[in-house]
Scaffold this motif. Sequence first.
Motif, PDB file in Angstrom:
ATOM      1  N   ALA A 117     -50.996 -42.399  42.262  1.00  0.00           N
ATOM      2  CA  ALA A 117     -51.649 -43.881  42.665  1.00  0.00           C
ATOM      3  C   ALA A 117     -52.630 -44.071  43.636  1.00  0.00           C
ATOM      4  O   ALA A 117     -53.615 -44.628  43.308  1.00  0.00           O
ATOM      5  CB  ALA A 117     -50.342 -44.761  43.163  1.00  0.00           C
ATOM      6  N   THR A 118     -52.524 -43.180  44.637  1.00  0.00           N
ATOM      7  CA  THR A 118     -53.851 -43.369  45.604  1.00  0.00           C
ATOM      8  C   THR A 118     -55.162 -42.789  45.070  1.00  0.00           C
ATOM      9  O   THR A 118     -55.993 -43.326  45.586  1.00  0.00           O
ATOM     10  CB  THR A 118     -52.998 -42.121  46.821  1.00  0.00           C
ATOM     11  N   VAL A 119     -55.095 -41.563  44.655  1.00  0.00           N
ATOM     12  CA  VAL A 119     -56.102 -41.021  44.141  1.00  0.00           C
ATOM     13  C   VAL A 119     -56.862 -41.879  43.119  1.00  0.00           C
ATOM     14  O   VAL A 119     -58.008 -42.001  42.917  1.00  0.00           O
ATOM     15  CB  VAL A 119     -56.132 -39.420  43.550  1.00  0.00           C
ATOM     16  N   THR A 120     -56.062 -42.469  42.111  1.00  0.00           N
ATOM     17  CA  THR A 120     -56.692 -43.431  41.204  1.00  0.00           C
ATOM     18  C   THR A 120     -57.069 -44.470  41.880  1.00  0.00           C
ATOM     19  O   THR A 120     -58.451 -45.050  41.367  1.00  0.00           O
ATOM     20  CB  THR A 120     -55.549 -43.657  39.842  1.00  0.00           C
ATOM     21  N   LEU A 121     -56.502 -45.060  42.647  1.00  0.00           N
ATOM     22  CA  LEU A 121     -57.090 -46.243  43.371  1.00  0.00           C
ATOM     23  C   LEU A 121     -58.407 -46.008  44.109  1.00  0.00           C
ATOM     24  O   LEU A 121     -59.369 -46.715  43.889  1.00  0.00           O
ATOM     25  CB  LEU A 121     -55.791 -46.776  44.319  1.00  0.00           C
ATOM     26  N   CYS A 122     -58.434 -44.705  44.706  1.00  0.00           N
ATOM     27  CA  CYS A 122     -59.740 -44.401  45.222  1.00  0.00           C
ATOM     28  C   CYS A 122     -60.855 -44.190  44.601  1.00  0.00           C
ATOM     29  O   CYS A 122     -61.811 -44.716  44.665  1.00  0.00           O
ATOM     30  CB  CYS A 122     -59.155 -43.329  46.367  1.00  0.00           C
TER      31      CYS A 122
END
Length: 292
Positions: free
Chosen positions: A247-252
């Motif tokens: 989730a974090t990598v995709t959001l960034c």
Amino acid sequence: MLNVFSWYIAFALFAAFLASAFLCYWIVKYAQHVWLDHPNERSLHTAPVPRLGGVAIWLGVVCAIGLLQQTLMGEVGAYLSIAAVLLLVTALLDDRHGLHPLLRLIAQMSAACLLVWGEHVYVSAAWLTWLWPLLGVVVLVWCINLYNFMDGMDGFAGAMAVIGFATLAVLGVMQTQTAFAVFCAVIAAASAGFLCFNFPPARIFMGDSGSTVLGLMMGVLSIQGWQLHVYSLWVPVLLFSPFGVDATVTLCKRLCKREKVWLPHRQHYYQRWVLAGYSHRQVTGAYVILML
């Protein structure tokens, strides 16, 4: 201290599992045309599916809490209950009618603020004392949305709940934190009842009523376990990393592309696996192995 392996606690955990599974069965059998999740821009399913599984999970949790009031005394406080109900009602309204993203964010921040300033659910340090409560709100809001983002594939969010909260329960038992361990086990048991009907091919989804509140519980219990010295802070970060990293990598990446991150999409890694031709069962199985 009450033995965490007592028959009474085992019965309460079974009640949580049974209540959750029974309501899922009832919805699938008799209310399969009510409160449907229709395919949209982020969906991996092609036909409408009931999405009241979250209500089934929390029915199971409430049943077990009713049976274990003495054991869970102090663990399920007023602030946590109010925050959970606030998110649950907001999610049901959003699932049914669709709410503006700003209204959802206000509800999430209100729930986080209740827990941060009401029950001090945040990492504390002697320096920059004003910063940590604010960071606590950010962390809890991110956990709520993280779990919601990752609830997009059959069996995925349910498996993470069972494995994640069961592991927290085991760690609580090892450190004789009975109330903490039992509450985590209750959530895992209720999630397992739901997972019986959500494992690929899914006959019911948890919806936002399940994913947002599970995300809140993930954040709250991860921090509380650290506060109780059950584990170091890196342990829950690692435990829930199959969700957190994706989730974090995709959001960034989406932020770097200046995309509207609040809009539905199918850019998470688990979604890309399915779109590449792997089945839900294959991808969920791979993630379950990673979770374990």
